[in-house]
Design a protein around this motif. Structure first.
Motif, PDB file in Angstrom:
ATOM      1  N   HIS A  82       8.529   4.130  -2.105  1.00  0.00           N
ATOM      2  CA  HIS A  82       9.454   3.805  -3.196  1.00  0.00           C
ATOM      3  C   HIS A  82       9.583   4.990  -4.127  1.00  0.00           C
ATOM      4  O   HIS A  82       8.889   5.991  -3.966  1.00  0.00           O
TER       5      HIS A  82
ATOM      6  N   ASP B 100       4.929   8.594  -9.335  1.00  0.00           N
ATOM      7  CA  ASP B 100       3.614   8.907  -8.754  1.00  0.00           C
ATOM      8  C   ASP B 100       3.648   8.902  -7.222  1.00  0.00           C
ATOM      9  O   ASP B 100       2.662   9.246  -6.570  1.00  0.00           O
ATOM     10  N   HIS B 101       4.805   8.529  -6.670  1.00  0.00           N
ATOM     11  CA  HIS B 101       4.961   8.512  -5.209  1.00  0.00           C
ATOM     12  C   HIS B 101       5.983   9.539  -4.708  1.00  0.00           C
ATOM     13  O   HIS B 101       6.140   9.707  -3.516  1.00  0.00           O
TER      14      HIS B 101
ATOM     15  N   ASP C  35       2.694  -0.340  -2.961  1.00  0.00           N
ATOM     16  CA  ASP C  35       2.686  -1.091  -4.219  1.00  0.00           C
ATOM     17  C   ASP C  35       3.510  -2.369  -4.049  1.00  0.00           C
ATOM     18  O   ASP C  35       4.708  -2.300  -3.774  1.00  0.00           O
TER      19      ASP C  35
ATOM     20  N   HIS D  79       1.359  -5.591  -8.083  1.00  0.00           N
ATOM     21  CA  HIS D  79       0.390  -4.755  -7.371  1.00  0.00           C
ATOM     22  C   HIS D  79      -0.625  -5.671  -6.691  1.00  0.00           C
ATOM     23  O   HIS D  79      -0.925  -6.751  -7.202  1.00  0.00           O
TER      24      HIS D  79
ATOM     25  N   HIS E  47      -5.148   4.001  -4.207  1.00  0.00           N
ATOM     26  CA  HIS E  47      -4.245   3.706  -5.331  1.00  0.00           C
ATOM     27  C   HIS E  47      -4.932   2.832  -6.371  1.00  0.00           C
ATOM     28  O   HIS E  47      -4.406   1.819  -6.823  1.00  0.00           O
TER      29      HIS E  47
HETATM   30 ZN   LIG Z   1       2.187   3.462  -7.416  1.00  0.00          ZN
END
Ligand SMILES: [Zn+2]
Ligand SMILES: [Zn+2]
Length: 282
Positions: A90, A94-95, A189, A221, A243
């Motif tokens: 996604h 942070d990804h 996530d 999450h 994660h």
């Molecule tokens: Zn994340």
């Protein structure tokens, strides 16, 4: 199982061990294991996603902040120039933040378009794409996730996308398959969905973004109880948690592993730089 999970011995290693001189043929390396913005911004754990080499498919999943740096610092060495696949589950920063620099590595030495990028529709939407046009022009194939869609990756590897539910953005997990190799998957996530047991049932190895210690209805999450419930139904030989939030890190990797392990599944909490042999004794 003893040889299954090998730590590369870098400075962030939680489990220690002597540095390996070379990687297994098929492996994943955790460039980073941080979950949540707080852990990302403090770099209590690194960010950067997962490097994988699987049946001729060589790439990074969710190249977050520092992915390139973690690759260049890796021991044994890794090179972004070797990458032929980039996958985003996604678009969250942070990804995705290092997607373009890794695409630059993937296409650097090729006079022709090269490599494959798999991402969501909303990561590549006109006007708000996380993949820059400049980078896209040099990529051979840009593919989009769709629930149940099978994407052909380099080396005869297939990636089956699994729809997730995550804070209003499109998000997909992936199940990787290749004839003759163990099947492995990533739960990214997401809140826990009833479809997961069936969709991930074939995985010999399952990487799980387990971010929270306890479920919170507002947050999409996975939590520890979600992971326990899933592993009561499906039985990968190895489950790896990554994660992680501060709360989960405070709880401790050993306790996480103990809470999730079952008679049929060995569970581990990933450390930054952890290397997992995908073909090790499962
Ligand atoms: Zn994340
Ligand atoms: Zn996210």
């Amino acid at each position: 199982m003893k040889n299954k999970v090998k730590d590369s011995g870098d400075e962030r290693s939680a489990t220690g061990g002597s540095p390996e001189t070379k990687y297994p043929k098929n492996f994943i390396r955790f460039l980073g294991t941080a979950g949540t913005r707080f852990v990302m911004l403090s770099q209590r754990r690194a960010t950067g996603g997962i490097w994988f080499s699987y049946g001729g498919c060589l790439g990074v999943i969710d190249p977050g902040p520092g992915s390139l740096v973690r690759i260049c610092e890796a021991v044994p060495p890794l090179s972004p120039i070797d990458i032929n696949t980039l996958i985003l589950t996604h678009r969250h920063i942070d990804h995705s933040s290092d997607l373009n620099v890794l695409a630059e590595g993937m296409t650097l030495n090729s006079a022709e378009r090269r490599g494959c990028v798999l991402l969501t529709e909303d990561s590549s939407a006109d006007g708000d794409s996380v993949l820059l046009k400049f980078a896209e022009k040099k990529i051979e194939r840009v593919c989009r996730h769709g629930d149940g869609r099978i994407t052909a990756l380099p080396g005869g590897v297939t990636a089956e996308s699994v729809r997730h539910e995550h804070h209003g953005v499109q998000c997909y997990g992936v199940v990787f398959r290749k004839e003759g190799l163990p099947t492995w998957g990533l739960l990214s996530d997401t809140s826990a969905l009833p479809s997961f047991p069936e969709r991930y049932s074939e995985c010999d190895i399952l990487v799980m973004n387990v971010t929270m210690l306890l479920p919170r209805s507002r947050l999409d999450h996975l939590s520890m109880p979600d992971a326990v419930s899933l592993l009561e139904v499906i039985h990968p030989k190895l489950a790896i948690v990554t994660h992680m939030s501060s709360m989960l890190l405070d709880y401790g990797p050993e306790r996480i592993a103990k809470a999730l392990s079952t008679e049929r599944t060995k569970a581990v909490a990933a450390s930054d730089g952890l290397v997992v042999n995908l073909e090790g004794p499962l």
